[in-house]
Motif scaffolding. Structure first.
Motif, mmCIF file in Angstrom:
data_model
loop_
_atom_site.group_PDB
_atom_site.id
_atom_site.type_symbol
_atom_site.label_atom_id
_atom_site.label_comp_id
_atom_site.label_asym_id
_atom_site.label_seq_id
_atom_site.Cartn_x
_atom_site.Cartn_y
_atom_site.Cartn_z
ATOM 1 N N MET A 38 0.784 -1.009 -0.132
ATOM 2 C CA MET A 38 -0.145 -0.050 0.049
ATOM 3 C C MET A 38 0.863 1.392 0.060
ATOM 4 O O MET A 38 0.629 2.229 -0.896
ATOM 5 C CB MET A 38 -0.909 -0.008 1.101
ATOM 6 C CG MET A 38 -1.930 -1.179 1.277
ATOM 7 S SD MET A 38 -2.829 -1.369 2.713
ATOM 8 C CE MET A 38 -3.527 0.028 3.092
ATOM 9 N N LEU A 39 1.949 1.193 0.975
ATOM 10 C CA LEU A 39 3.028 2.235 0.807
ATOM 11 C C LEU A 39 3.704 2.748 -0.606
ATOM 12 O O LEU A 39 3.673 3.578 -1.128
ATOM 13 C CB LEU A 39 3.950 2.059 2.194
ATOM 14 C CG LEU A 39 4.988 3.305 1.955
ATOM 15 C CD1 LEU A 39 4.274 4.694 2.400
ATOM 16 C CD2 LEU A 39 5.859 2.907 3.258
ATOM 17 N N GLY A 40 3.985 1.462 -1.263
ATOM 18 C CA GLY A 40 4.525 1.543 -2.443
ATOM 19 C C GLY A 40 3.675 2.107 -3.509
ATOM 20 O O GLY A 40 3.906 2.819 -4.409
ATOM 21 N N VAL A 41 2.328 1.603 -3.517
ATOM 22 C CA VAL A 41 1.290 1.981 -4.412
ATOM 23 C C VAL A 41 1.029 3.575 -4.531
ATOM 24 O O VAL A 41 1.023 4.212 -5.237
ATOM 25 C CB VAL A 41 -0.001 1.271 -4.231
ATOM 26 C CG1 VAL A 41 -0.844 2.024 -4.957
ATOM 27 C CG2 VAL A 41 0.285 -0.277 -4.952
ATOM 28 N N VAL A 42 1.027 4.133 -3.063
ATOM 29 C CA VAL A 42 0.695 5.457 -2.947
ATOM 30 C C VAL A 42 1.871 6.267 -3.105
ATOM 31 O O VAL A 42 1.615 7.176 -4.087
ATOM 32 C CB VAL A 42 0.409 5.695 -1.445
ATOM 33 C CG1 VAL A 42 0.100 7.282 -1.274
ATOM 34 C CG2 VAL A 42 -0.967 5.101 -1.078
ATOM 35 N N GLY A 43 2.951 6.125 -2.847
ATOM 36 C CA GLY A 43 4.150 6.949 -2.914
ATOM 37 C C GLY A 43 4.972 7.000 -4.355
ATOM 38 O O GLY A 43 5.207 7.923 -4.725
ATOM 39 N N LEU A 44 4.759 5.639 -4.839
ATOM 40 C CA LEU A 44 5.350 5.576 -6.179
ATOM 41 C C LEU A 44 4.539 5.362 -7.341
ATOM 42 O O LEU A 44 5.082 5.484 -8.585
ATOM 43 C CB LEU A 44 6.386 4.305 -6.144
ATOM 44 C CG LEU A 44 7.178 4.204 -5.010
ATOM 45 C CD1 LEU A 44 7.946 2.808 -4.830
ATOM 46 C CD2 LEU A 44 8.499 5.184 -4.991
ATOM 47 N N ASP A 45 3.284 5.307 -7.087
ATOM 48 C CA ASP A 45 2.250 5.096 -8.473
ATOM 49 C C ASP A 45 1.179 6.010 -8.296
ATOM 50 O O ASP A 45 1.048 7.004 -9.174
ATOM 51 C CB ASP A 45 1.693 3.643 -8.159
ATOM 52 C CG ASP A 45 1.137 3.028 -9.457
ATOM 53 O OD1 ASP A 45 0.838 4.039 -10.692
ATOM 54 O OD2 ASP A 45 0.284 2.351 -9.571
ATOM 55 N N LEU A 46 0.475 6.188 -7.337
ATOM 56 C CA LEU A 46 -0.691 6.909 -7.315
ATOM 57 C C LEU A 46 -0.358 8.423 -7.274
ATOM 58 O O LEU A 46 -0.850 9.099 -7.914
ATOM 59 C CB LEU A 46 -1.571 6.554 -6.055
ATOM 60 C CG LEU A 46 -2.269 5.351 -6.057
ATOM 61 C CD1 LEU A 46 -3.305 5.082 -4.844
ATOM 62 C CD2 LEU A 46 -3.159 5.293 -7.474
#
Length: 252
Positions: A38-46
């Motif tokens: 979830m942290l990766g999706v938010v910071g690196l994608d979304l």
């Protein structure tokens, strides 16, 4: 073509959800990995996508960041209101929230369902992105589809984990998983009739990213380390972030 490609996202989402189901005996590792994903999706994608798509500023601050903070606060407010409502209906004056009928081990199931519903909405937007990209051209459509399919494993994993972590029954978690898997197909099909303006899509991504970050930082990760403060849990979190980084890098 877009709908056919979105079927790959459907299968990948189910694969992620079924993987989460099979490792319930290592719940702290599952939650640690989910928090990292979830942290990766938010910071690196979304968030990068939101900043690029939203464009405009509000009082000198990028609109995507304003909505990111609003999403974080909204998730916090919803959770506090639900917890307060259930606590108010507890048995007796000294009843604690964990003993209230609406709670499971101190968790409010509605929060899990709300978060999972947001994941479903995000997956639908993924499908819309696939369809819109194919309208631009086959090469663009293929690139976007590859990125969506690659990270939908994490989406399925997170959707099932979030729903079940808040005390929802397995059948309900599976229903949300299937809804999340079907959402990209529905989103891709909708582009045959509707086109979403880019700035609105960016605003949505910013808001959703803030809500997702709250769940990861304030709920999922603390729960993962509460009963099992092990090094392996931390490694799972780092691995989750690294996986999303790899996916985003390869897709780019």
């Amino acid at each position: 073509m877009a709908v056919f490609v979105a079927l790959g996202a459907f299968l990948m989402t189910l694969a992620g959800g079924f993987t989460a189901q099979r490792v319930t005996d290592r719940r702290h590792l599952v939650l640690g990995l989910a928090g990292g994903l979830m942290l990766g999706v938010v910071g690196l994608d979304l968030l990068p996508e939101a900043l690029e798509a939203a464009g405009t500023e509000i009082l000198g601050v990028p609109a995507a960041l304003v909505l990111f903070v609003a999403g974080f606060l909204f998730a916090h407010l919803v959770e506090r209101l639900l917890a307060h409502r259930h606590a108010a209906h507890g048995a007796g004056e000294d009843a604690r929230p964990a003993l209230s009928p609406g709670l499971r081990d101190g968790r409010t199931p509605e929060v899990g369902l709300t978060a999972a519903a947001a994941m479903v909405g995000h997956s639908a937007m993924d499908g819309v992105a696939i369809g819109a990209a194919f309208q631009v051209g086959g090469g663009m459509g293929t690139a976007v589809a590859a990125a969506v399919v690659a990270h939908d494993f994490a989406d399925g994993f997170n959707t099932y984990t979030i729903t079940s972590a808040y005390g929802n029954a397995r059948r309900r978690a599976q229903a949300m998983l299937f809804a999340d898997a079907a959402a990209p197909v529905a989103g891709a099909a909708s582009t045959a009739f509707v086109t979403i303006p880019e700035h609105l899509l960016g605003a949505y991504l910013g808001f959703f990213g803030g809500a997702l970050l709250y769940l990861a930082a304030a709920e999922i990760l603390p729960e993962a380390h509460h009963a099992h403060p092990a090094r392996s849990t931390l490694l799972c979190t780092v691995a989750g972030v690294g996986f999303i980084w790899l996916v985003v890098g390869l897709a780019g």
